[in-house]
Scaffold this motif. Sequence first.
Motif, PDB file in Angstrom:
ATOM      1  N   ASP A 140       0.750  -1.318   0.132  1.00  0.00           N
ATOM      2  CA  ASP A 140       0.042  -0.009  -0.058  1.00  0.00           C
ATOM      3  C   ASP A 140       0.740   1.253  -0.180  1.00  0.00           C
ATOM      4  N   CYS A 141       2.209   1.098   0.456  1.00  0.00           N
ATOM      5  CA  CYS A 141       2.910   2.548   0.708  1.00  0.00           C
ATOM      6  C   CYS A 141       4.055   2.213  -0.559  1.00  0.00           C
ATOM      7  N   THR A 163       5.795   5.285  -2.306  1.00  0.00           N
ATOM      8  CA  THR A 163       4.931   6.382  -2.875  1.00  0.00           C
ATOM      9  C   THR A 163       5.153   7.801  -2.106  1.00  0.00           C
ATOM     10  N   SER A 164       4.611   8.798  -2.557  1.00  0.00           N
ATOM     11  CA  SER A 164       4.773   9.940  -2.184  1.00  0.00           C
ATOM     12  C   SER A 164       3.985  10.153  -0.630  1.00  0.00           C
ATOM     13  N   SER A 165       2.904   9.473  -0.664  1.00  0.00           N
ATOM     14  CA  SER A 165       1.752   9.581   0.324  1.00  0.00           C
ATOM     15  C   SER A 165       2.169   8.345   1.373  1.00  0.00           C
ATOM     16  N   GLY A 166       3.144   7.468   0.936  1.00  0.00           N
ATOM     17  CA  GLY A 166       3.485   6.513   1.775  1.00  0.00           C
ATOM     18  C   GLY A 166       4.908   6.406   2.422  1.00  0.00           C
ATOM     19  N   LYS A 183       6.238   8.022   4.638  1.00  0.00           N
ATOM     20  CA  LYS A 183       6.670   7.760   6.170  1.00  0.00           C
ATOM     21  C   LYS A 183       6.005   6.934   6.627  1.00  0.00           C
ATOM     22  N   GLU A 184       5.210   5.760   5.825  1.00  0.00           N
ATOM     23  CA  GLU A 184       4.528   4.889   6.588  1.00  0.00           C
ATOM     24  C   GLU A 184       5.210   3.409   6.478  1.00  0.00           C
TER      25      GLU A 184
END
Length: 237
Positions: free
Chosen positions: A166-167, A191-194, A196-197
């Motif tokens: 997902d990240c 990904t850019s949204s992931g 820090k995940e």
Amino acid sequence: MKTQGFWVIGLVALAAVGCRDTVESTDIRTSGVYPDMAVTSTGDGSARAEVHLTVGGPTGTDMELKSPDKLVVTAGKSEVTLTKSGVFYQGDINVDAAGTEFVFAFDRGANDDSASDSRVTMPEAFDLAGVTSKTIVSRSKSVTVTWTKAKAPKSDDEMSYKVDGDCLFMKTGSVDDVGALLLDSGKVDATSSGAKETCLVKLCVDRLRHGTRDAKFTEGGKVRAIQHRCIEFQSAP
């Protein structure tokens, strides 16, 4: 749910784009059919046979079977008649041992030629090791996943991998059958949204063997047998 080999990914995506034109099998001669045939084992003692039929080459119009036409797969004394599932015809057969020969038959009525001699043998099985679903791997570091390399591979056997989470951006590629895959930062990109995940990642590896299609399929076609294995781990910043 049985996880299928990589060969179907593009076809599934194609089918999901929208409504596709279809043609009935009774309107097409065997010589005009392009079959994409595969049998996939995940190591549970059975194998999933799957066929996609098109007219006009691999990206042509989908074919829908109409009586008396049918697709049958045999392996020794085991046999299954494939049933429609989306654009595919599928069926499970209760054998998956390495070296097993699978025979795909496109059986037709009296008005056309059957193509009953597309064959492929299952490559050697393997298991993945090196991480578990609780293993946390930093994306700044590398991790090695291992398997038992083939003792007697055929010259055209292929190994490929897919890593996804997902990240992460999905990554696919080929790998030599040396018994190990090094996952470095070039194969695990957030990904850019992931960025820090931490997320669960699935790594799948295929060992694929090519077979031979029946000569009556003069438009071409593919026949493959796949040993498909997956393993999970946690990917962290």
